[in-house]
Design a protein around this motif. Structure first.
Motif, PDB file in Angstrom:
ATOM      1  N   PRO A 184       0.814  -1.235   0.000  1.00  0.00           N
ATOM      2  CA  PRO A 184       0.000   0.000   0.000  1.00  0.00           C
ATOM      3  C   PRO A 184       0.840   1.275   0.000  1.00  0.00           C
ATOM      4  O   PRO A 184       0.423   2.293  -0.566  1.00  0.00           O
ATOM      5  CB  PRO A 184      -0.813  -0.115   1.299  1.00  0.00           C
ATOM      6  CG  PRO A 184      -0.862  -1.581   1.589  1.00  0.00           C
ATOM      7  CD  PRO A 184       0.444  -2.130   1.111  1.00  0.00           C
ATOM      8  N   ASP A 185       2.040   1.212   0.599  1.00  0.00           N
ATOM      9  CA  ASP A 185       2.891   2.406   0.641  1.00  0.00           C
ATOM     10  C   ASP A 185       3.264   2.887  -0.757  1.00  0.00           C
ATOM     11  O   ASP A 185       3.447   4.086  -0.992  1.00  0.00           O
ATOM     12  CB  ASP A 185       4.170   2.121   1.438  1.00  0.00           C
ATOM     13  CG  ASP A 185       3.891   1.912   2.917  1.00  0.00           C
ATOM     14  OD1 ASP A 185       2.887   2.467   3.402  1.00  0.00           O
ATOM     15  OD2 ASP A 185       4.648   1.190   3.573  1.00  0.00           O
ATOM     16  N   VAL A 186       3.403   1.944  -1.688  1.00  0.00           N
ATOM     17  CA  VAL A 186       3.770   2.289  -3.056  1.00  0.00           C
ATOM     18  C   VAL A 186       2.645   3.064  -3.744  1.00  0.00           C
ATOM     19  O   VAL A 186       2.885   3.786  -4.709  1.00  0.00           O
ATOM     20  CB  VAL A 186       4.123   1.006  -3.847  1.00  0.00           C
ATOM     21  CG1 VAL A 186       4.379   1.305  -5.307  1.00  0.00           C
ATOM     22  CG2 VAL A 186       5.342   0.325  -3.223  1.00  0.00           C
ATOM     23  N   GLN A 187       1.431   2.919  -3.247  1.00  0.00           N
ATOM     24  CA  GLN A 187       0.281   3.583  -3.854  1.00  0.00           C
ATOM     25  C   GLN A 187      -0.047   4.912  -3.176  1.00  0.00           C
ATOM     26  O   GLN A 187      -1.011   5.587  -3.539  1.00  0.00           O
ATOM     27  CB  GLN A 187      -0.929   2.651  -3.790  1.00  0.00           C
ATOM     28  CG  GLN A 187      -0.666   1.296  -4.472  1.00  0.00           C
ATOM     29  CD  GLN A 187      -1.784   0.291  -4.244  1.00  0.00           C
ATOM     30  OE1 GLN A 187      -2.952   0.660  -4.300  1.00  0.00           O
ATOM     31  NE2 GLN A 187      -1.423  -0.951  -3.993  1.00  0.00           N
ATOM     32  N   SER A 190       1.460  10.888  -1.294  1.00  0.00           N
ATOM     33  CA  SER A 190       2.295  11.753  -0.457  1.00  0.00           C
ATOM     34  C   SER A 190       3.657  11.106  -0.215  1.00  0.00           C
ATOM     35  O   SER A 190       4.694  11.783  -0.189  1.00  0.00           O
ATOM     36  CB  SER A 190       1.610  12.042   0.882  1.00  0.00           C
ATOM     37  OG  SER A 190       1.377  10.838   1.606  1.00  0.00           O
ATOM     38  N   LEU A 191       3.646   9.770  -0.048  1.00  0.00           N
ATOM     39  CA  LEU A 191       4.912   9.054   0.131  1.00  0.00           C
ATOM     40  C   LEU A 191       5.769   9.167  -1.134  1.00  0.00           C
ATOM     41  O   LEU A 191       6.979   9.372  -1.058  1.00  0.00           O
ATOM     42  CB  LEU A 191       4.642   7.585   0.470  1.00  0.00           C
ATOM     43  CG  LEU A 191       5.851   6.672   0.736  1.00  0.00           C
ATOM     44  CD1 LEU A 191       5.492   5.586   1.745  1.00  0.00           C
ATOM     45  CD2 LEU A 191       6.366   6.012  -0.543  1.00  0.00           C
ATOM     46  N   MET A 202       9.504  10.715  -1.276  1.00  0.00           N
ATOM     47  CA  MET A 202      10.630   9.900  -1.714  1.00  0.00           C
ATOM     48  C   MET A 202      11.322  10.525  -2.918  1.00  0.00           C
ATOM     49  O   MET A 202      12.554  10.514  -3.028  1.00  0.00           O
ATOM     50  CB  MET A 202      10.166   8.485  -2.047  1.00  0.00           C
ATOM     51  CG  MET A 202      11.302   7.552  -2.434  1.00  0.00           C
ATOM     52  SD  MET A 202      10.756   5.861  -2.661  1.00  0.00           S
ATOM     53  CE  MET A 202      12.248   5.135  -3.343  1.00  0.00           C
ATOM     54  N   LYS A 203      10.556  11.096  -3.804  1.00  0.00           N
ATOM     55  CA  LYS A 203      11.135  11.764  -4.972  1.00  0.00           C
ATOM     56  C   LYS A 203      12.048  12.901  -4.537  1.00  0.00           C
ATOM     57  O   LYS A 203      13.156  13.077  -5.076  1.00  0.00           O
ATOM     58  CB  LYS A 203      10.019  12.298  -5.871  1.00  0.00           C
ATOM     59  CG  LYS A 203      10.527  13.016  -7.114  1.00  0.00           C
ATOM     60  CD  LYS A 203       9.386  13.454  -8.011  1.00  0.00           C
ATOM     61  CE  LYS A 203       9.920  14.149  -9.270  1.00  0.00           C
ATOM     62  NZ  LYS A 203       8.816  14.543 -10.179  1.00  0.00           N
ATOM     63  N   SER A 207      12.870   7.321   5.168  1.00  0.00           N
ATOM     64  CA  SER A 207      12.089   6.088   5.309  1.00  0.00           C
ATOM     65  C   SER A 207      10.686   6.415   5.799  1.00  0.00           C
ATOM     66  O   SER A 207      10.466   7.401   6.516  1.00  0.00           O
ATOM     67  CB  SER A 207      12.772   5.121   6.294  1.00  0.00           C
ATOM     68  OG  SER A 207      12.778   5.648   7.604  1.00  0.00           O
ATOM     69  N   GLN A 208       9.741   5.584   5.395  1.00  0.00           N
ATOM     70  CA  GLN A 208       8.360   5.712   5.835  1.00  0.00           C
ATOM     71  C   GLN A 208       7.667   4.370   5.597  1.00  0.00           C
ATOM     72  O   GLN A 208       7.692   3.845   4.485  1.00  0.00           O
ATOM     73  CB  GLN A 208       7.637   6.820   5.066  1.00  0.00           C
ATOM     74  CG  GLN A 208       6.180   7.030   5.504  1.00  0.00           C
ATOM     75  CD  GLN A 208       5.519   8.193   4.780  1.00  0.00           C
ATOM     76  OE1 GLN A 208       6.166   9.192   4.474  1.00  0.00           O
ATOM     77  NE2 GLN A 208       4.228   8.058   4.490  1.00  0.00           N
TER      78      GLN A 208
END
Length: 570
Positions: free
Chosen positions: A81-84, A87-88, A92-93, A103-104
């Motif tokens: 789910p983090d990949v979707q 905001s994350l 990361m970008k 990290s998150q």
């Protein structure tokens, strides 16, 4: 007796005792009839026109094909789910662009020693992962072995039809590719480059940077049992120097189930898969590359050449003192030369006098010798002795191989012009004759003399050599710089301490044709056996990685061997 109905008159479907109709084809004309001998109903099928029956059969075939196709269709997995999380992705970008640690949740970005990302629980479904692992283990694997690696690899997975393999491929090169392109700020191509690898006991992938035209991001997804660093198989990341050459391992990543690791392919992305030490675990993974425009690369660093020296002024008495008398016999030298000229290689067993060989072999184990690690690891890894710390007898052996008398002996063994007393062959004589005729025709005396002097300087036989120590983890690799500098040369190897050494340990020298996988010759280390190999500009060599099989049960004992390695040039 119950009379059986003709098979052509019924479909084989019946109604049970409760008069419940179980099944009959909807495409058939049916008729229910009570069996005169029991209470069962029979489903009768009346004849149908030929065309109608044919059409019905085609419909059935089409249905079967759809079912079969559905059975083989991909199972698209749900990703972490983090990949979707939008905001994350933005966070990361930004971190990737700034080269900072971040990290998150299940996602971690570390920029030391070069940017790499770790995503735990990459596949949301445990069941999907287990089914995928089962499909992967059922693939056909091929043994892969050369200077750089030894492991088992599947064929390319881009055309595999297994549902979970196809599903993973679709997820990686579909939504995840888009996500990764957004993070990096680059457009990644749809090119599919993915395979499965199995690393088991003593399998290894040595230091390299993955650079190849079109590769932008490397990835690896693990499907391993509980894994410890002591099992080996870690993904080791190297720090580099100012010349972009790998120096030492800065970080080691232990494989973990359902964990994805990825990094940009760059001039500093040097890494290795450390040798697997566990004898009962399989390091299974899916790996490949996302393709896109390559990062700009600076000119490749060129190592300074190893210094070459002319022979030392030592007469034939050094040969009488050190060399087995059989090899000093002129008639025997002629036989050796005939054999060498036929095959360009020879091994001369029991080359040194027995007492001298024993003395040097024992001296090489003395603690006074300073051993220095020779790298960088993307080219070589072994120990070299500091010459000024060698015991006296080892120094004398080194001087023997550098001596004028030994140069002449090698000329007699090989027919090569390694000494001015060596007779010129017919080609050399013809070339000299043509030059003399050219000079007589009117070339200036001054320019001819200068040319002759320069030619003499260029043709002076020279050599370079080392005293080396080989043990677990030692190797040499083929590399671009070696291919560019390849030239005609005579290689000499004289090993010590090889008793009990087996080919499965590694440590043997392989000669191959440039840009080909074919092995031309393999030289195995053998005590007091002088190996001579003449190679041309298209022949390269490497020493195979020495694996864990070489380690003694007694960890306090050194388990390896030594050798004198020299290269002679005409």
């Amino acid at each position: 007796m119950t009379s059986a109905l003709p098979e052509s008159l019924y479909s084989g479907h019946i109604v049970d005792e409760a008069n419940t109709l179980r099944h009959f084809p909807a495409t058939c004309h049916t008729q229910l009839s009570l069996c005169p001998h029991c209470s069962f109903l029979l489903v009768l099928q009346s004849p149908r026109p030929v065309m109608t029956s044919k059409r019905a059969q085609e419909e059935l075939d089409h249905t079967d094909k759809r079912k079969k196709k559905k059975k083989n269709c991909e199972e698209l997995p749900e990703l972490c789910p983090d990949v979707q999380d939008e905001s994350l992705k933005r966070a990361m970008k930004e971190a990737w662009g700034c080269g900072t640690h971040w990290s998150q949740g299940n996602v971690e970005l570390d920029c030391h020693p070069f940017p790499h990302c770790i995503i735990k629980n990459f596949l949301s479904s445990k069941t999907f992962g287990e089914n995928l692992q089962r499909e992967l283990l059922e693939l056909n694997f091929h043994e892969k072995s050369n200077d750089l690696y030894k492991f088992k690899q599947s064929d390319d997975l881009k055309k595999r039809k297994e549902p979970h393999i196809a599903g993973l491929r679709a997820a990686l090169f579909g939504p995840f590719r888009s996500w990764l392109g957004d993070v990096l700020g680059v457009e990644l191509e749809t090119t599919v480059d993915v395979s499965c690898a199995r690393y088991e006991y003593t399998d290894v992938l040595l230091c390299h940077d993955d650079e190849l035209e079109g590769r932008r991001v490397a990835f690896i997804l693990y499907f391993v049992p509980p894994w410890e660093s002591s099992d080996g198989g870690t993904l080791d990341l190297y720090a580099t120097d100012s010349h972009f050459q790998p120096q030492s391992i800065a970080k080691s990543l232990v494989p973990s189930w359902n964990t994805l690791v990825l990094f940009e392919v760059s001039p500093v992305s040097f890494h290795q898969v450390r040798e697997v030490l566990s004898q009962d675990k399989c390091r299974l993974s899916v790996s490949g590359w996302f393709h896109g425009s390559s990062l700009q690369r600076p000119p490749r660093y060129k190592e300074p050449p190893f210094p070459r020296n002319p022979h030392l002024p030592r007469d034939e008495t050094v040969l009488l003192e050190w060399v087995n008398p059989v090899y000093l016999d002129i008639s025997y030298q002629e036989k050796i030369q005939e054999e060498f000229e036929d095959s360009s290689e020879i091994q001369l067993k029991d080359f040194l006098r027995e007492e001298k060989f024993k003395e040097v072999g024992e001296a090489l184990q003395q603690a006074q010798i300073v051993w220095m690690k020779r790298g960088p690891p993307n080219k070589r890894c072994f120990d070299v002795a500091s010459l000024d710390t060698l015991p006296e007898c080892v120094t004398e052996c080194w001087e023997l191989l550098n001596s004028e008398a030994f140069f002449l002996l090698l000329s007699n063994f090989t027919g090569l012009r390694l000494h001015y007393l060596c007779p010129a062959d017919s080609e050399d004589e013809e070339e000299a004759k043509q030059k003399m005729e050219g000079e007589a025709a009117g070339s200036s005396t001054e320019s001819s003399a200068a040319s002759a002097k320069k030619e003499k300087e260029l043709s002076t036989p020279v050599c370079c050599g080392n005293v080396r120590r080989w043990s677990h983890g030692s190797y040499t690799l083929l590399h671009d710089g070696e291919a560019e500098k390849a030239e005609y040369a005579l290689d000499l190897l004289l090993p010590f301490g090889c008793t009990g050494w087996q080919s499965e340990f590694g440590g043997f020298t392989c000669y191959i044709a440039n840009e080909e996988d074919e092995e031309l010759l393999t030289v195995y280390p053998e005590d007091n056996s002088l190996a001579l190999v003449y190679r041309d500009k298209e022949t390269l060599k490497f020493v195979k990685h020495i694996n864990h099989n070489s380690c003694s049960a007694d960890t306090s004992a050194f388990r390896g061997f030594y050798d004198f390695s020299f290269v002679y040039y005409e």
